[in-house]
Enzyme design. Sequence first.
Site, PDB file in Angstrom:
ATOM      1  N   SER A  45      -7.007   4.309   9.576  1.00 61.48           N
ATOM      2  CA  SER A  45      -7.781   4.288   8.335  1.00 61.48           C
ATOM      3  C   SER A  45      -7.130   3.345   7.322  1.00 61.48           C
ATOM      4  CB  SER A  45      -7.853   5.728   7.793  1.00 61.48           C
ATOM      5  OG  SER A  45      -8.263   5.758   6.461  1.00 61.48           O
ATOM      6  N   ASP A  94     -14.705   3.295   8.070  1.00 58.54           N
ATOM      7  CA  ASP A  94     -13.618   4.191   7.657  1.00 58.54           C
ATOM      8  C   ASP A  94     -14.110   5.153   6.583  1.00 58.54           C
ATOM      9  OD1 ASP A  94     -10.831   5.142   7.213  1.00 58.54           O
ATOM     10  OD2 ASP A  94     -11.209   4.229   5.256  1.00 58.54           O
ATOM     11  N   LYS A 154      -8.322  -0.941   6.289  1.00 55.55           N
ATOM     12  CA  LYS A 154      -8.644  -1.440   4.943  1.00 55.55           C
ATOM     13  C   LYS A 154      -7.721  -2.592   4.554  1.00 55.55           C
ATOM     14  CE  LYS A 154      -8.629   2.767   3.653  1.00 55.55           C
ATOM     15  NZ  LYS A 154      -8.846   4.172   3.407  1.00 55.55           N
ATOM     16  N   HIS A 172       0.845  -1.198   0.000  1.00 59.22           N
ATOM     17  CA  HIS A 172       0.000   0.000   0.000  1.00 59.22           C
ATOM     18  C   HIS A 172       0.879   1.246   0.000  1.00 59.22           C
ATOM     19  CE1 HIS A 172      -3.582   2.381   0.875  1.00 59.22           C
ATOM     20  NE2 HIS A 172      -2.789   3.122   1.620  1.00 59.22           N
ATOM     21  N   ARG A 191     -13.877  13.486   8.392  1.00 62.13           N
ATOM     22  CA  ARG A 191     -12.560  14.099   8.654  1.00 62.13           C
ATOM     23  C   ARG A 191     -12.234  15.150   7.594  1.00 62.13           C
ATOM     24  NH1 ARG A 191      -8.879   9.210   8.316  1.00 62.13           N
ATOM     25  NH2 ARG A 191      -7.243  10.768   8.379  1.00 62.13           N
TER      26      ARG A 191
HETATM   27  N1  URA Z   1      -5.306   7.191   3.026  1.00 59.18           N
HETATM   28  C1  URA Z   1      -6.290   6.567   3.719  1.00 59.18           C
HETATM   29  O1  URA Z   1      -6.790   5.529   3.307  1.00 59.18           O
HETATM   30  N2  URA Z   1      -6.715   7.155   4.866  1.00 59.18           N
HETATM   31  C2  URA Z   1      -6.202   8.280   5.354  1.00 59.18           C
HETATM   32  O2  URA Z   1      -6.625   8.726   6.397  1.00 59.18           O
HETATM   33  C3  URA Z   1      -5.185   8.920   4.623  1.00 59.18           C
HETATM   34  C4  URA Z   1      -4.741   8.331   3.465  1.00 59.18           C
END
Ligand code: URA
Length: 432
Positions: free
Chosen positions: A183, A161, A187, A82, A168
């Site tokens: 966050s 999220d 995922k 990621h 946010r």
């Molecule tokens: N990428 C994400 O998936 N979440 C965040 O909070 C910032 C970048």
Amino acid sequence: MRMIDLIQKKRDGAVLTKEEIDFFIGGYAAGEIPDYQVSALLMAIYFQDMTDDEITNLTMAMAYSGDVVDLSSIEGIKVDKHSTGGVGDATTLVLAPLVASVGVPVAKMSGRGLGHTGGTIDKFESIPNFQVEMSDEKFIQSVNEIGVAVIGQSGELAPADKLLYALRDVTGTVDSIPLIASSIMSKKIAAGADAIVLDVTVGDGAFMKSIDDAKRLAETMVRIGKRSNRHTKAIISDMSEPLGNAIGNGLEMVEAIDALNNRGPEDLMEVVYTLGSQMVVLAGVSATLEEARTLLHEALVDGRALEKFKELVENQHGDISYIDSPEKFMTAKYEIEFLSKETGIIAELVADNLGKAAMMLGAGRKTKDDKIDFAVGLKLNKKVGESVSTGDSIMTIYSNQSDVSDIEDLLYQSIQIGKDGVEPILIHAVIE
Ligand code: URA
């Protein structure tokens, strides 16, 4: 339990329990806690920070707020990768087939681009007919049969999220390390990987603007990964100038095909090898990073990685003729050279502005419903540290509109030319 008590507790710097965090995430995902109370708690977290226990509990509560993908029927250790986001970052396009070609199963869920950062799924869609949607069964079957599949993220992955991120975004609480770490990791955990390699980018084109912040984010995510039984490593890579030479979906695909033909730009290849060797070791295919790097290099040079890429494209119904003839991607009406007005050494190519310029050409989205033009973007002919003379082309603008004067204005503001030599640092640290 009452939300007001949690807000006051965090506001005063106390530590939330697992039960309290489960209550907050469960209640918000179910629509039982209003946005204004969650906003207040997010702001308290922003100022008071969270302990590792709290971040782990928040991550797990969000990961299990929706579907959790079960990849256990895929043989081998599944390693996910990621990136926290960048400009011109074609790493996954090269990395997925490359590591798959040496026997690491790659079951990749990727996102779309928004704003000045690109998304892997959009880049794959620049190949005509490439399908990014697939049933879970077909996804698993593809990885078992050919070793690699790349699909778009399902809507039901970590829905808490998704809700929290949207809130946010409008409450000034995006750039909080515990909130970003939870966050991203929620995922990754919901996507089912056994191990995770993170590319935490730093610089103008990235979320994290300083190396200290990038290190803190990387260390936090690595600790959370380990606490949730996922081997996790992170690299900190520079994103003050774009990675590689191409910015734009089809152009980055051409660059990735070049890279798979062993003609990739040096910086892109260094990030690919650094991340790839970590993935190969985590998957248990090589014992050391050096051995892994050699294995990957051999697979690139002898054409196995390119063959794997073709299998991937064919399996997802993409037009394979584009891989053999990448010039087919180059369909923009205008190719405009952007010329230097000075002589000297390139000191800065501000990545987020170049990403914005590509977006203005149509390569990215301002809102999530915008349509992308796969043919447009920028190709850098010079990078930081290289010399230029007045009249040299710094980059080529690929456009479907003849008037690019507003884009050129932004580009001129994004380039610094100096007299001194500059040696850009690409990999700042590896966090384990
Ligand atoms: N990428 C994400 O998936 N979440 C965040 O909070 C910032 C970048």
